[in-house]
Each structure stands twice: as structure tokens, then as C-alpha cells.
Enzyme design. Structure first.
Site, mmCIF file in Angstrom:
data_model
loop_
_atom_site.group_PDB
_atom_site.id
_atom_site.type_symbol
_atom_site.label_atom_id
_atom_site.label_comp_id
_atom_site.label_asym_id
_atom_site.label_seq_id
_atom_site.Cartn_x
_atom_site.Cartn_y
_atom_site.Cartn_z
ATOM 1 N N ILE A 20 -14.177 15.593 15.337
ATOM 2 C CA ILE A 20 -13.851 14.999 16.637
ATOM 3 C C ILE A 20 -14.524 13.630 16.764
ATOM 4 O O ILE A 20 -13.920 12.658 17.246
ATOM 5 C CB ILE A 20 -14.263 15.948 17.786
ATOM 6 N N LEU A 78 -24.942 14.073 8.381
ATOM 7 C CA LEU A 78 -23.948 14.367 7.333
ATOM 8 C C LEU A 78 -24.043 15.814 6.847
ATOM 9 O O LEU A 78 -23.638 16.120 5.729
ATOM 10 C CB LEU A 78 -24.064 13.378 6.164
ATOM 11 N N SER A 129 -17.845 23.756 25.289
ATOM 12 C CA SER A 129 -16.740 24.535 24.726
ATOM 13 C C SER A 129 -16.261 25.558 25.737
ATOM 14 O O SER A 129 -17.056 26.086 26.527
ATOM 15 C CB SER A 129 -17.252 25.256 23.474
ATOM 16 N N THR A 175 -15.775 28.333 25.062
ATOM 17 C CA THR A 175 -16.448 29.556 24.647
ATOM 18 C C THR A 175 -17.628 29.907 25.571
ATOM 19 O O THR A 175 -18.151 31.021 25.510
ATOM 20 C CB THR A 175 -16.863 29.414 23.166
ATOM 21 N N TYR A 204 -23.478 30.933 18.965
ATOM 22 C CA TYR A 204 -22.930 29.578 19.089
ATOM 23 C C TYR A 204 -22.616 29.273 20.557
ATOM 24 O O TYR A 204 -23.034 28.247 21.106
ATOM 25 C CB TYR A 204 -21.667 29.410 18.234
ATOM 26 N N LYS A 228 -24.366 26.570 23.431
ATOM 27 C CA LYS A 228 -23.680 25.589 24.298
ATOM 28 C C LYS A 228 -24.025 25.838 25.762
ATOM 29 O O LYS A 228 -24.269 24.904 26.527
ATOM 30 C CB LYS A 228 -22.160 25.677 24.097
#
Ligand code: NAD
Ligand code: WQD
Length: 351
Positions: free
Chosen positions: A16, A37, A128, A130, A152, A156
Site C-alpha cells: 500500500i 525492508l 483495519s 479487523t 494482529y 491494531k
């Protein structure tokens, strides 16, 4: 936009983030990318600059490295941060929760500490859908209860809590330069830049539906497993709100504008759904892919995947009313652009 300071894009080399770099540069913003990275390659940034015809500044730095991040804020004049950097695999987060909390939660804490110390308090955060909990309606609005069901999602939701608390503290203390924060809750981003030069380059076997379908179509994977056809949906398969990645990143530019405007003049932290408001089933996706690309997508129905909802799509009204943003691309665009990227880059980024 030059002369007004730069936008810092964390995670800018990712799926994104790289699309955001193109749109930001094209919109006239100067940008600084910070990325370690861990899940991306510099080739994405090379191509983003090529597409925009403009340069960006890149620092290979982990956001948890406070000294390195502080040095970047000393070196660059930054006005706003778009914070994409994070780990995003639900399965990996269940196997290695501490890694996710360290990277996503602690990483954001370090970032906000460095930002506050530098007097930079405008932030757009990649949240998210989620984070939502169980709901009576499959169309989620921002005021629906939160209740993520995996590490996860919880990472968030924890970051959302921290950011809300930062903004609330500034309101209590009547801070003259308060936090201005947009929490952007993405639904299911798919697709790629229309050029086919940048796109999603998952490591190993994809977890998500669209990259999996694309790799079946190109012959890298033998067949798709459809996770359940016994859901209470019209064709029995799961329904999601797929959104084109370029539409999604345009929502970030609208958010930056909103943070600088009247509605955030006194600071604040506000969530916005970024979705189309339209749901498609797994079979809808398979059929659209076959129709648009002409490639057959072999699949078999298997059991449900643990933790999956039957149906989840956005109520995108707030983003339209307050950010002036709505998704413009349709499912055929998303499929065509995914295929263009996949067929031009069958091995992903090789450099
Ligand atoms: P991505 O993995 O392609 O991009 C994330 C980038 O962040 C990568 O380039 C990675 O190298 C970098 N990164 C990770 N940890 C870092 C750290 N500690 N320091 C510096 N860089 C770090 O993922 P994406 O799909 O582009 O997602 C971007 C953001 O949006 C993530 O925060 C993700 O959780 C969130 N999000 C993604 C989706 C989705 O379906 N893709 C949906 C909702 C939210
Ligand atoms: C979509 C539909 C599956 C793969 C996940 C994360 C979420 C967010 C986006 C970051 C579901 C079905 C999938 C496959 C299938 N990421 N499916 N076969 O689960 O909505 O969301 O990605 O924030 O946090 O949970 O997306 O693409 O995995 O699944 O049948 O091989 O496709 O059951 O109905 P999901 P997805």
C-alpha cells in the site's frame, strides 16, 4: 505543495505504501520514506519514483530505532506522518504474538514519541476492519463495537487506543498544538497501479484471496481452496468489501487535507472506514477473474477457515461526508489491474 514540509511515509516500500508514494508525489507532496525492508524491496520505490517522475528520500530504518528516527526528524522538515509500517499476517501473529506487539504497538509508541518531541503531531494510521467485533449487521460503521479476535487485530486495536488517548490528553491539557489523527480502517485492499509496474508481492504462498487467485491463474499454484460454501450468504461463500489500492491511498491524501482543516482545528483522533460499501463473495471474485482475464481459476471447496466471518463490508458514509472521499474503481478494474501486475511480474519484484 513544496516549501510546506514533507510527508513521512513509514512502510512506504510495501504494497500500500508504494502506491501511496506515487499518488503523493503526483499530488505535489515531497516525501520521505522510512522502511526496514522486512517485507519489501527497494525496487518498489525505484518504480514508484519512475511512475511519478519525481524523486523521494529513502531511509532504511526500523521505526523502533528511536535514535535513527530522531535523526531523520532533525534532518528533514516533516509536517505529517502516514504510518503504514507494520506486520500484517493473521496466522503469523497467532504463532508469534510478541513479534506483532513489539513491531506494531511498540513501533508506533516510538514513532509517536519521536513525533511529539519534534513537534509533529499530524498522523494518518493504517488500521483495519479487523478491529471490529461481533456485530448484528454485516455493514460496519465506525461506531460499532471493537473486538478483534487475533493478535494482529489486537495490535491494531491497541494502537488505536493509544492514539485516542494521546489526542484525549491534549484536549484535557488544552495543548496549543494538539494531536490530529485519522485512523483509517481498511477493508480488503486489492489491485495494483494501472501501469502494472507496482503491485502486491507476497512472500511465499499468499494468505489472501486475490493474490492467491492470481497465482493460480498464472500457473504458480495448482488450485484455490475456497474456505467454506455453507455460510448464510447467497452462494454460501464468504463476502468481503474489496477496495482498489489506488482508491485506498487517495483516501489518505483526503485525510491529510482534513487534518489540516477546520474540523481538526482543535485536534482529535477519528476513525474512518475505507471500503466501497459493496460486498462480493469468493465465487464472485473467481468468476470476475475468469471473465476479465479469460484465464480459468481452478478451485475446490474445503472447510471453513478458523476466525472467518460470513460477511463483512463497510459503511463508507463518514469518509464521504468528512473526508470527501469515495472509492471509484469497480471489481473489474481491481481484477484487470491485479492481472496486469501479475502477468508482467510473474516473480514479483526480482531486484
Ligand atoms: P506490507 O507488508 O506490504 O507493507 C508494510 C511495510 O512496512 C513493508 O515495506 C515493511 O518492510 C515495513 N515495515 C514493517 N515493520 C517495520 C518496522 N518496524 N520499521 C520499518 N518498516 C517496517 O503491507 P501492506 O499491505 O502495504 O500494509 C500496510 C499497512 O496497512 C500495515 O500496517 C497493515 O497492517 C495495514 N493493513 C493492510 C491491509 C491489507 O490487506 N494489505 C488491510 C488492513 C490494514
Ligand atoms: C477473503 C475471503 C476467505 C483465501 C484478511 C485479514 C484482515 C485484512 C485483510 C489486514 C474470505 C476467502 C481466502 C483463500 C478463500 N488484513 N479465502 N481461500 O480474511 O477478509 O482479511 O486480509 O488488516 O486483517 O484477516 O481476507 O483475502 O484472506 O479472505 O476462500 O485461499 O476469501 O475465507 O471469505 P480477510 P482474505
Amino acid at each position: 505543495m513544496s516549501g510546506q514540509g514533507k510527508i513521512l511515509v513509514t512502510g512506504g516500500a510495501g504494497y500500500i505504501g508504494s502506491h501511496a508514494c506515487v499518488e503523493l508525489l503526483q499530488a505535489g507532496y515531497e516525501i520521505v520514506v522510512v522502511d526496514n525492508l522486512s517485507n519489501s524491496k527497494t525496487e518498489a520505490l525505484v518504480r514508484a519514483q519512475q511512475l511519478a517522475g519525481k524523486p523521494l528520500t529513502f531511509y532504511q530504518v526500523d521505526i523502533r530505532d528511536k535514535a535513527a528516527l530522531t535523526a531523520i526528524f532533525a534532518q528533514e522538515i516533516i509536517t505529517t506522518v502516514i504510518h503504514f509500517a507494520g506486520l500484517k499476517s493473521v496466522g503469523e501473529s497467532c504463532a508469534q504474538p510478541a513479534l506483532y506487539y513489539h513491531n506494531n504497538v511498540y513501533g508506533t509508541l516510538v514513532l509517536t514519541e519521536v513525533m511529539a518531541a519534534a513537534g509533529v503531531k499530524q498522523l494518518v494510521f493504517s488500521s483495519s476492519a479487523t478491529v471490529y467485533g461481533e456485530s448484528v449487521s454485516p455493514q460496519y460503521a465506525e461506531d460499532f463495537p471493537l473486538g478483534p479476535i487475533n493478535p494482529y487485530g489486537r495490535s491494531k486495536a491497541m494502537v488505536e487506543d493509544i492514539l485516542r488517548d494521546l489526542a484525549a490528553a491534549d484536549a484535557i491539557n488544552a495543548e496549543p498544538m494538539p494531536w490530529k489523527i485519522a485512523l483509517l480502517r481498511y477493508f480488503n485492499p486489492i489491485g495494483a497501479h494501472a501501469s502494472g509496474l507496482i503491485g502486491e508481492d507476497p512472500n511465499g504462498i499468499p494468505n489472501n484471496l486475490m493474490p492467491y487467485v492470481a497465482q493460480v491463474a498464472i500457473g504458480k499454484l495448482p488450485q484455490l481452496s475456497v474456505f467454506g460454501d455453507d455460510y448464510p450468504t447467497p452462494d454460501g461463500t464468504g463476502i468481503r468489501d474489496y477496495i482498489h489500492v489506488v482508491d485506498l491511498v487517495k483516501g489518505h491524501i483526503q485525510a491529510i487535507t482534513a487534518l489540516a482543516g477546520e474540523s481538526f482545528a482543535k485536534g482529535g483522533c477519528r476513525p474512518y472506514n475505507l471500503g466501497t460499501g459493496q460486498g462480493y463473495s469468493v465465487l464472485d471474485i473467481i468468476h470476475a477473474f475468469e471473465r476479465v482475464t479469460g484465464c480459468p481459476v481452478k478451485y475446490k471447496v474445503v472447510g471453513r477457515r478458523a476466525g472467518d466471518l460470513a460477511e463483512c463490508f463497510a459503511n463508507p458514509d463518514r469518509a464521504l461526508q468528512e473526508l470527501g472521499w469515495r472509492a471509484e474503481k469497480n471489481l473489474d478494474d481491481m481484477v484487470a489491474d491485479t492481472w496486469n501486475w501479475q502477468s508482467k511480474n510473474p516473480q514479483g519484484y526480482t531486484a
